[in-house]
Design a protein around this motif. Sequence first.
Motif, PDB file in Angstrom:
ATOM      1  N   HIS A 155      -9.665  10.547 -10.931  1.00  0.00           N
ATOM      2  CA  HIS A 155      -9.115  11.152  -9.716  1.00  0.00           C
ATOM      3  C   HIS A 155      -8.584  12.553  -9.997  1.00  0.00           C
ATOM      4  O   HIS A 155      -7.954  12.797 -11.035  1.00  0.00           O
ATOM      5  N   ASP A 165     -10.948   0.410   0.157  1.00  0.00           N
ATOM      6  CA  ASP A 165     -11.084   1.098  -1.137  1.00  0.00           C
ATOM      7  C   ASP A 165     -12.463   0.911  -1.763  1.00  0.00           C
ATOM      8  O   ASP A 165     -12.718   1.450  -2.846  1.00  0.00           O
ATOM      9  N   TYR A 188      -1.949  -4.821   1.063  1.00  0.00           N
ATOM     10  CA  TYR A 188      -3.296  -4.467   0.574  1.00  0.00           C
ATOM     11  C   TYR A 188      -4.365  -5.312   1.255  1.00  0.00           C
ATOM     12  O   TYR A 188      -5.422  -4.810   1.639  1.00  0.00           O
ATOM     13  N   HIS A 212      -8.849   2.205 -15.665  1.00  0.00           N
ATOM     14  CA  HIS A 212      -7.662   2.857 -15.129  1.00  0.00           C
ATOM     15  C   HIS A 212      -6.674   3.195 -16.256  1.00  0.00           C
ATOM     16  O   HIS A 212      -6.863   2.782 -17.407  1.00  0.00           O
ATOM     17  N   ASN A 258      -6.872   5.679 -11.569  1.00  0.00           N
ATOM     18  CA  ASN A 258      -8.192   5.986 -12.122  1.00  0.00           C
ATOM     19  C   ASN A 258      -8.154   7.409 -12.688  1.00  0.00           C
ATOM     20  O   ASN A 258      -7.868   8.362 -11.947  1.00  0.00           O
ATOM     21  N   LYS A 271      -6.163  17.356   2.528  1.00  0.00           N
ATOM     22  CA  LYS A 271      -5.510  16.145   3.056  1.00  0.00           C
ATOM     23  C   LYS A 271      -3.993  16.235   3.141  1.00  0.00           C
ATOM     24  O   LYS A 271      -3.374  15.407   3.798  1.00  0.00           O
ATOM     25  N   SER A 288     -10.989  11.709  -1.114  1.00  0.00           N
ATOM     26  CA  SER A 288     -10.829  13.010  -1.772  1.00  0.00           C
ATOM     27  C   SER A 288     -11.122  14.086  -0.740  1.00  0.00           C
ATOM     28  O   SER A 288     -12.223  14.133  -0.191  1.00  0.00           O
ATOM     29  N   PHE A 313      -2.469  10.420  -3.013  1.00  0.00           N
ATOM     30  CA  PHE A 313      -3.557   9.452  -2.894  1.00  0.00           C
ATOM     31  C   PHE A 313      -2.997   8.060  -2.627  1.00  0.00           C
ATOM     32  O   PHE A 313      -1.852   7.747  -2.978  1.00  0.00           O
ATOM     33  N   THR A 314      -3.815   7.233  -1.982  1.00  0.00           N
ATOM     34  CA  THR A 314      -3.441   5.856  -1.679  1.00  0.00           C
ATOM     35  C   THR A 314      -3.571   5.008  -2.937  1.00  0.00           C
ATOM     36  O   THR A 314      -4.550   5.130  -3.677  1.00  0.00           O
ATOM     37  N   VAL A 331       0.871  -1.182   0.000  1.00  0.00           N
ATOM     38  CA  VAL A 331       0.000   0.000   0.000  1.00  0.00           C
ATOM     39  C   VAL A 331       0.909   1.232   0.000  1.00  0.00           C
ATOM     40  O   VAL A 331       1.857   1.311   0.798  1.00  0.00           O
TER      41      VAL A 331
HETATM   42  C1  FMN Z   1      -6.206   0.624   0.036  1.00  0.00           C
HETATM   43  C2  FMN Z   1      -6.522   1.510  -1.158  1.00  0.00           C
HETATM   44  C3  FMN Z   1      -5.936   1.234  -2.389  1.00  0.00           C
HETATM   45  C4  FMN Z   1      -6.204   2.058  -3.505  1.00  0.00           C
HETATM   46  N1  FMN Z   1      -5.572   1.779  -4.697  1.00  0.00           N
HETATM   47  C5  FMN Z   1      -5.760   2.616  -5.747  1.00  0.00           C
HETATM   48  C6  FMN Z   1      -5.010   2.410  -6.951  1.00  0.00           C
HETATM   49  O1  FMN Z   1      -4.164   1.506  -7.064  1.00  0.00           O
HETATM   50  N2  FMN Z   1      -5.247   3.269  -7.984  1.00  0.00           N
HETATM   51  C7  FMN Z   1      -6.144   4.292  -7.896  1.00  0.00           C
HETATM   52  O2  FMN Z   1      -6.318   5.034  -8.880  1.00  0.00           O
HETATM   53  N3  FMN Z   1      -6.859   4.519  -6.764  1.00  0.00           N
HETATM   54  C8  FMN Z   1      -6.658   3.717  -5.676  1.00  0.00           C
HETATM   55  N4  FMN Z   1      -7.352   3.933  -4.521  1.00  0.00           N
HETATM   56  C9  FMN Z   1      -8.359   4.998  -4.470  1.00  0.00           C
HETATM   57  C10 FMN Z   1      -7.793   6.405  -4.237  1.00  0.00           C
HETATM   58  O3  FMN Z   1      -6.853   6.426  -3.186  1.00  0.00           O
HETATM   59  C11 FMN Z   1      -8.959   7.350  -3.882  1.00  0.00           C
HETATM   60  O4  FMN Z   1      -9.941   7.331  -4.889  1.00  0.00           O
HETATM   61  C12 FMN Z   1      -8.508   8.792  -3.621  1.00  0.00           C
HETATM   62  O5  FMN Z   1      -9.603   9.502  -3.091  1.00  0.00           O
HETATM   63  C13 FMN Z   1      -8.002   9.526  -4.844  1.00  0.00           C
HETATM   64  O6  FMN Z   1      -7.520  10.770  -4.421  1.00  0.00           O
HETATM   65  P1  FMN Z   1      -7.856  12.187  -5.131  1.00  0.00           P
HETATM   66  O7  FMN Z   1      -9.337  12.210  -5.369  1.00  0.00           O
HETATM   67  O8  FMN Z   1      -7.415  13.213  -4.112  1.00  0.00           O
HETATM   68  O9  FMN Z   1      -7.064  12.215  -6.369  1.00  0.00           O
HETATM   69  C14 FMN Z   1      -7.096   3.142  -3.385  1.00  0.00           C
HETATM   70  C15 FMN Z   1      -7.674   3.424  -2.142  1.00  0.00           C
HETATM   71  C16 FMN Z   1      -7.387   2.624  -1.037  1.00  0.00           C
HETATM   72  C17 FMN Z   1      -8.019   2.963   0.289  1.00  0.00           C
END
Ligand code: FMN
Length: 159
Positions: free
Chosen positions: A53, A152, A145, A124, A50, A88, A84, A30-31, A16
Amino acid sequence: MIENIDSLFKQLTHGVYVIGVSNNERQNAFTAAWVMQVSHAPPLLAISINPAHYSYQLLKSSNICTVNILADHQFHLAEHFGQSNPNKMSNHQWQQDQTGAPILSSSLAYFDCKVINYTEAGDHVIAVCRVVSAAQLCKGKPLLYTQTGDLDGSSTLYD
Ligand SMILES: Cc1cc2nc3c(=O)[nH]c(=O)nc-3n(C[C@H](O)[C@H](O)[C@H](O)COP(=O)(O)O)c2cc1C
């Protein structure tokens, strides 16, 4: 027919990470779990992001990012950066290396990267990133993970 695809995918071993992104004016993080090494020489990582985002806009405009490894006691950071939230980045310590993208100072280690290629992959986009600098920041074991459960919300995202 594929039953329980979410629990099957969760058994693929992922760490992670907090992905730090920035353009000249704004920074975000972002995570992400979908991160992997894809080359030795040059050293390359691939990140699946994604494109909906907010972070993707910053990534595309600058083509720089950091990959920060979370430790097994940092579930709260996976949760925090997995949402989001315009504020943060506050109340966390950040540093910079060559690219200027934000590095999470409390992470186990970081990779400072330049994106060299984007490839569409379903819902993605895979960003292939060249590592230009990297360092260990703390000792510890990485968060997995599978330890994040359905943080997620992915269990609802399959057709
Ligand atoms: C454990 C975990 C794993 C995640 N893995 C992904 C990932 O691999 N790719 C991705 O696009 N979003 C991933 N997400 C979702 C983003 O972290 C999340 O949508 C976040 O709000 C995006 O941030 P932003 O809106 O500030 O850009 C993950 C979230 C969690 C909690």
